[in-house]
Design a protein around this motif. Structure first.
Motif, short mmCIF file in Angstrom:
data_model
loop_
_atom_site.label_atom_id
_atom_site.label_comp_id
_atom_site.label_asym_id
_atom_site.label_seq_id
_atom_site.Cartn_x
_atom_site.Cartn_y
_atom_site.Cartn_z
N ALA A 142 -12.09 -0.06 -1.05
CA ALA A 142 -12.32 1.34 -1.38
C ALA A 142 -11.05 2.11 -1.04
CB ALA A 142 -13.51 1.89 -0.61
N GLU A 143 -10.61 2.97 -1.97
CA GLU A 143 -9.34 3.68 -1.78
C GLU A 143 -9.45 5.13 -2.22
OE1 GLU A 143 -5.50 1.75 -2.20
OE2 GLU A 143 -5.09 3.05 -3.92
N VAL A 144 -8.70 6.01 -1.55
CA VAL A 144 -8.55 7.41 -1.95
C VAL A 144 -7.07 7.66 -2.20
CG1 VAL A 144 -8.80 9.82 -1.28
CG2 VAL A 144 -10.56 8.16 -0.64
N GLU A 145 -6.75 8.25 -3.37
CA GLU A 145 -5.37 8.57 -3.73
C GLU A 145 -5.27 10.08 -4.00
OE1 GLU A 145 -4.99 4.29 -6.05
OE2 GLU A 145 -4.23 6.11 -7.03
N TYR A 146 -4.16 10.69 -3.55
CA TYR A 146 -3.99 12.14 -3.66
C TYR A 146 -2.58 12.46 -4.13
CZ TYR A 146 -3.44 17.02 -2.24
OH TYR A 146 -3.17 18.37 -2.22
N LYS A 147 -2.46 13.46 -5.00
CA LYS A 147 -1.16 13.94 -5.45
C LYS A 147 -1.17 15.47 -5.46
CE LYS A 147 1.04 11.91 -8.79
NZ LYS A 147 2.33 11.52 -8.14
#
Length: 402
Positions: free
Chosen positions: A372-377
């Protein structure tokens, strides 16, 4: 009765004798050539029957499920309106991907001859048919590498999945011709000619007809070291800027350095990495997906104004135990965009960008991972006015490697 039995026995004997005589004239069945294990290059290799070439077949099958949250104008600003995500498309998307690799190796009088092929087959939300990508296809003999391979400028490409938002680094497969010299003790030096028009991370993103033809290949050089403590690299590139409607070209460049340190004192397989890069007229070597940024713009007098950019990225991987691990990456990108005087705006397409990603991965059995991953930009983009926007994606990945 006895005469009858004797006659039958004699006839059978004559028939058997005739059959044996006929068999003598036939070639013997070919011996079975069993597949043999090749342990010279590690696990998974076997000899191709009838040859001295060792082959390893590998790859993965991956299923990925994503949910999105972003500002209203983020997708249009960032260029994500390509069927994967836009303000009017789904907030939940999927991707299924299969990878196949073929690795062949043969010892020759000139050294190890190797060929490597990697193909990706992908189906994304909004696309009815699979896309097929020849990700890598190269051959090596001694220090020579020829074909489609990872750019020799690249070092650190992140610890987490970076499935949607890539952190600030160079990560590109390109057509190249390179030679590597081993200097001993894990130290090597490489010089590479690379076709800037073939990278999966755009070396020449085009919307406004800024770029002209490819006049020269990129010249990439690196000095690298890989030892028990970890690895490090310094790298540089000369990158030609050729405008669309002029022969008045100009050279850009980029340079970078990175180091990865293994941390077995914390846990086996742990590592930490730090990398920095700076470029002028070679933005894609500093970051793979900076917003609406060109290497240069041509001015009314025909001169070229080049974009300047720098980035720093760092990350780590930690193994909690044999089945659980966490990886994270964060980066910062600063772009001083080339002047847009040609549009009477008299300002550059300046931007600042922050990327981050973290995951938690479970490996219940060998070859299977569930992560499970969270990516933010975050993008702070300035052209005619200032736009601040951000996007976030959460994903679940299930992958079987073989």
């Amino acid at each position: 009765m006895q005469k009858t039995a004797f006659a039958i026995f004699a006839a059978a004997a004559v028939a058997a004798s005739s059959a044996s005589a006929a068999d003598l004239g036939r070639p013997a069945p070919a011996a079975v050539d069993y597949v043999k294990v090749c342990d010279a290059y590690g696990e998974g290799f076997f000899y191709i029957p009838g040859s001295q070439t060792c082959l390893k077949i590998g790859g993965f099958v991956r299923a990925e499920y994503r949910v999105w949250k972003m500002d209203t104008d983020f997708a249009g600003l960032y260029g994500l309106n390509n069927g994967i995500k836009s303000p009017t498309s789904n907030d939940a998307t999927t991707r299924i991907r299969a990878q196949l690799t073929l690795d062949t190796r043969t010892n020759t009088e000139f050294g190890l001859l190797r060929s490597f092929t990697e193909a990706w087959y992908t189906v994304d939300s909004g696309r009815a048919t699979p896309s097929v990508d020849l990700w890598k296809a190269y051959l090596q003999l001694g220090g020579l590498t020829a074909g489609r391979a990872q750019s020799f400028f690249d070092f650190y490409t992140g610890d987490h999945y970076a499935s949607v938002f890539e952190t600030a680094h160079s990560d590109s497969q390109v057509n190249l011709f390179a030679y590597t010299v081993s200097l001993g003790n894990g130290v090597s030096a490489t010089l590479s000619l690379e076709d800037q028009t073939t990278g999966n991370a755009s070396r020449r993103a085009e919307t406004l007809q800024v770029y002209g033809g490819n006049k020269y290949p990129d010249l990439v050089g690196n000095l690298a070291i890989a030892q028990a403590w970890g690895s490090a690299q310094v790298m540089a590139v000369a990158h030609n800027n050729q405008p669309y409607d002029s022969n008045r070209d100009k050279w850009g460049w980029a340079a970078g350095a990175g180091v990865t340190v293994k941390l077995p004192m914390i846990a086996e397989g742990d590592s930490a990495t730090l990398q920095a890069a700076y470029g002028k007229g070679a933005v894609s070597y500093v970051a793979p997906d900076s917003v609406w940024t060109y290497d240069f713009y041509k001015q009314p007098n025909g001169s070229l104004d080049q974009t300047v950019a720098w980035s720093v990225a760092g990350g780590f991987t930690h193994n909690w135990n044999a089945k659980w691990s966490t990886s994270a990456t964060v980066s910062y990108l600063d772009v001083d965009g080339a002047s847009l005087k040609v549009f009477a705006l008299n300002k550059g397409a300046d931007s600042k960008q922050v990327d981050a990603g973290v995951n938690l991965v479970y490996a219940p059995v060998a070859g299977l991972t569930i992560g499970a991953e969270v990516e933010y930009k975050y993008v702070n983009f300035k052209i005619t006015d200032r736009i601040k926007s951000d996007g976030m994606v959460g994903l679940l990945r299930v992958q079987r490697n073989f």
